[in-house]
Motif scaffolding. Sequence first.
Motif, mmCIF file in Angstrom:
data_model
loop_
_atom_site.group_PDB
_atom_site.id
_atom_site.type_symbol
_atom_site.label_atom_id
_atom_site.label_comp_id
_atom_site.label_asym_id
_atom_site.label_seq_id
_atom_site.Cartn_x
_atom_site.Cartn_y
_atom_site.Cartn_z
ATOM 1 N N LYS A 65 2.266 -39.221 -1.111
ATOM 2 C CA LYS A 65 2.183 -38.579 -2.426
ATOM 3 C C LYS A 65 3.551 -38.308 -3.043
ATOM 4 C CE LYS A 65 -2.263 -36.269 -1.610
ATOM 5 N NZ LYS A 65 -2.971 -34.959 -1.510
ATOM 6 N N MET A 66 4.600 -38.950 -2.521
ATOM 7 C CA MET A 66 5.949 -38.691 -3.031
ATOM 8 C C MET A 66 6.165 -39.400 -4.368
ATOM 9 S SD MET A 66 7.097 -36.627 -0.828
ATOM 10 C CE MET A 66 8.731 -36.463 -1.546
ATOM 11 N N THR A 67 6.978 -38.775 -5.206
ATOM 12 C CA THR A 67 7.292 -39.356 -6.510
ATOM 13 C C THR A 67 8.592 -40.159 -6.436
ATOM 14 O OG1 THR A 67 8.407 -37.308 -7.150
ATOM 15 C CG2 THR A 67 6.092 -37.542 -7.767
ATOM 16 N N CYS A 68 8.928 -40.780 -7.543
ATOM 17 C CA CYS A 68 10.044 -41.716 -7.577
ATOM 18 C C CYS A 68 11.391 -41.048 -7.307
ATOM 19 C CB CYS A 68 10.062 -42.421 -8.939
ATOM 20 S SG CYS A 68 11.533 -43.388 -9.282
ATOM 21 N N PHE A 69 11.654 -39.900 -7.919
ATOM 22 C CA PHE A 69 12.979 -39.280 -7.853
ATOM 23 C C PHE A 69 13.418 -38.920 -6.436
ATOM 24 C CE2 PHE A 69 15.433 -35.264 -7.900
ATOM 25 C CZ PHE A 69 16.611 -35.748 -8.437
ATOM 26 N N PRO A 70 12.635 -38.128 -5.689
ATOM 27 C CA PRO A 70 13.095 -37.791 -4.332
ATOM 28 C C PRO A 70 13.185 -38.997 -3.409
ATOM 29 C CG PRO A 70 10.846 -37.010 -4.677
ATOM 30 C CD PRO A 70 11.362 -37.455 -6.006
ATOM 31 N N VAL A 71 12.285 -39.961 -3.570
ATOM 32 C CA VAL A 71 12.340 -41.160 -2.727
ATOM 33 C C VAL A 71 13.622 -41.941 -3.001
ATOM 34 C CG1 VAL A 71 11.252 -43.399 -2.272
ATOM 35 C CG2 VAL A 71 9.841 -41.352 -2.446
ATOM 36 N N ALA A 72 14.006 -42.066 -4.272
ATOM 37 C CA ALA A 72 15.225 -42.803 -4.625
ATOM 38 C C ALA A 72 16.462 -42.141 -4.027
ATOM 39 C CB ALA A 72 15.360 -42.899 -6.138
ATOM 40 N N LEU A 73 16.562 -40.812 -4.139
ATOM 41 C CA LEU A 73 17.728 -40.125 -3.588
ATOM 42 C C LEU A 73 17.728 -40.163 -2.063
ATOM 43 C CD1 LEU A 73 18.280 -37.017 -5.885
ATOM 44 C CD2 LEU A 73 19.375 -39.253 -5.947
ATOM 45 N N SER A 74 16.549 -40.158 -1.465
ATOM 46 C CA SER A 74 16.471 -40.278 -0.011
ATOM 47 C C SER A 74 16.923 -41.655 0.454
ATOM 48 C CB SER A 74 15.040 -40.003 0.462
ATOM 49 O OG SER A 74 14.954 -40.049 1.876
ATOM 50 N N LEU A 75 16.523 -42.697 -0.282
ATOM 51 C CA LEU A 75 17.004 -44.048 0.021
ATOM 52 C C LEU A 75 18.525 -44.107 -0.065
ATOM 53 C CD1 LEU A 75 14.402 -46.123 -2.031
ATOM 54 C CD2 LEU A 75 14.628 -46.146 0.450
ATOM 55 N N LEU A 76 19.080 -43.449 -1.068
ATOM 56 C CA LEU A 76 20.528 -43.447 -1.246
ATOM 57 C C LEU A 76 21.219 -42.674 -0.126
ATOM 58 C CD1 LEU A 76 22.947 -44.152 -3.114
ATOM 59 C CD2 LEU A 76 22.589 -41.909 -4.174
ATOM 60 N N ALA A 77 20.633 -41.540 0.284
ATOM 61 C CA ALA A 77 21.246 -40.712 1.323
ATOM 62 C C ALA A 77 21.291 -41.456 2.653
ATOM 63 C CB ALA A 77 20.473 -39.405 1.476
ATOM 64 N N THR A 78 20.239 -42.197 2.954
ATOM 65 C CA THR A 78 20.223 -42.980 4.176
ATOM 66 C C THR A 78 21.310 -44.044 4.128
ATOM 67 O OG1 THR A 78 17.848 -42.629 4.337
ATOM 68 C CG2 THR A 78 18.759 -44.402 5.669
ATOM 69 N N PHE A 79 21.539 -44.570 2.942
ATOM 70 C CA PHE A 79 22.554 -45.597 2.718
ATOM 71 C C PHE A 79 23.968 -45.040 2.821
ATOM 72 C CE2 PHE A 79 25.310 -46.727 -0.867
ATOM 73 C CZ PHE A 79 25.600 -48.050 -0.612
ATOM 74 N N TYR A 281 9.405 -46.180 0.912
ATOM 75 C CA TYR A 281 8.627 -46.884 -0.107
ATOM 76 C C TYR A 281 7.139 -46.568 0.037
ATOM 77 C CZ TYR A 281 12.801 -49.929 -0.464
ATOM 78 O OH TYR A 281 14.066 -50.425 -0.622
ATOM 79 N N LEU A 282 6.657 -46.634 1.270
ATOM 80 C CA LEU A 282 5.225 -46.491 1.517
ATOM 81 C C LEU A 282 4.741 -45.055 1.358
ATOM 82 C CD1 LEU A 282 4.888 -48.864 4.616
ATOM 83 C CD2 LEU A 282 4.420 -49.375 2.217
#
Length: 638
Positions: A65-79, A281-282
Amino acid sequence: MNVGVSTSSPLPPPSDTSVVTSTFSTVDYVVFILLLVLSLAIGLYHACRGWGQHTIGQLLMADRKMTCFPVALSLLATFQSAVAILGVPSEIYQFGTQYWFLGISYFLGLLIPAHVFIPVFYRLHLTSAYEYLELRFNKAVRVCGTVTFIFQMVIYMGVVLYAPSLALNAVTGFDLWLSVLTLGIVCTVYTALGGLKAVIWTDVFQTLVMFLGQLSVIIVGSAKVGGLGHVWDVASQHGRISGIELDPDPFVRHTFWTLAFGGVFMMLSLYGVNQAQVQRYLSSHTEKAAVLSCYAVFPCQQVVLCMGCLIGLVMFAYYQEYPMSTQQAQAAPDQFVLYFVMDLLKGLPGLPGLFVACLFSGSLSTISSAFNSLATVTMEDLIRPWFPQFSEVQATMLSRILAFGYGLLCLGMAYISSHLGPVLQAAISIFGMVGGPLLGLFCLGMFFPCANPPGAIVGLLAGLIMAFWIGIGSIVTSMGSSMAPSHPNGSSISLPSNLTTVTMTTLMPSTTLSKPAGLQHLYSLSYLWYSAHNSTTVIVVGLIVSLLTGGMRGRTLNPRTIYPVLPKLLALLPMSFQKRLHCRSCSQDLSMDTAMFPEKMSNGMLRGSRDKEAMAVPEEGSTHQASSPTFILQETSL
């Protein structure tokens, strides 16, 4: 993608580091402790919210149920890891802005996952990326992929916890094992109790801290040397502003082609098929949100890359005006930026603490992603398929125990890393060596319908052997010539620090004076081409073995696990060409089928409707016998 620690020699043991007077004030310690307390608080909030009612889906997938904004920043933080924060400025300071061209690879490196990997994975409703391998091949391939990933992450996560802590200890006098234990325990607690949702929201907070920490260095540094314009002028006068190097030689360390296209494969190995990113993503509430989160990472990555490069240029301009201390002149490259920051920010209470919080935010976000993804693949790929009788409560509890277990293992690996000596470089490099073969395995299954399970397993083994051969050969060769003078085009050791694709090189790459020949020349392959080379090995060997073993003949193929590359490419052509190719392929198929099955033609059993509906996604669970691919997917009853 590989992120390399910029070290030209093994990290020194703590006992060998010089005693440095800490520049930390009480305010700095308060800022640093606030980072840990708030990260822990976010994790405990999500853990306590609905305690006792958590399901395995909520713990591992944030209930999707996650939205776009937190997922995007989480992807960036992992990077964005701590070693990337330290390594990018060192690279720019030593070699100039050529590395900045890596940002070009981010375009395809994110566009392809958004339109190829995410739709396939999301529509299959996966939890682990390696579930795909069972749906496409069989359970044995799934287990091989999972075990390879676990090996990659276990080796990596202890080192990425230890290395930044050691650098911080050498520069500031910050207690080494106190920082290691604090990071490990805080990260383990909020990851195990709060699950993926806690990890994602702490990533959001830690990303903001990383931005603020780097931004403070740029602002203060540029102000002290006369502004960013002056910084650019000084760098230009001293040859640090690089032009476009169009040399196509893959053995040259950094060229436009190496950075722009070799970097794409390293991006794909993380943002396309790595479990830590796929899991985010999922967790999105819709496929569109997952794709948008991937798009949103692109500008953020460009900003992060620019900030790292600007810190390197500011550092260069700063030391043209202010003398460098003896300790800094003799420091290892991974400590170089820390010396600069502590020198720059002294007398400004709170800012040194903010930058250290920035570094530890990079470590926390990276390690928490590792814990969570390892617990997920262990649970979904190695336990639940063999013990399906587990209840929801039992599975949830076991997932938390696994996360705690991997946290303790991470601390153990950090302790082992402190005793590895020269082997430490090889241990970190393993992360980068394994990413390419795993990318090749997924591409083999997704783009080549004729690939079969034996081909997948043999191809993966061949890719891993090739990766370790070239990777370790490069390390041994570099160590053997570590006393030789450096050359700017020398191939460096890629020492990955996180799950991402920013790649660092050694600050002082070690090469021999004479041009290498034979295997020595092969070992000098630019580290940015490792993923492309190793993934291609998996695909070529996998296809050869598949064809020799009969392809998918006699095996069922789930069409939802295949990405129709050729029809997608043909759709880009003008309509007149599409119609011409469409008619030609239909007439050829019709004549072939008539010759082979005349009785079926007479009975009207040949289904020859070759329109766009033939490429629509079939109903869940549907399979068909694999057949020779034509321009348009078809099913023929034989």
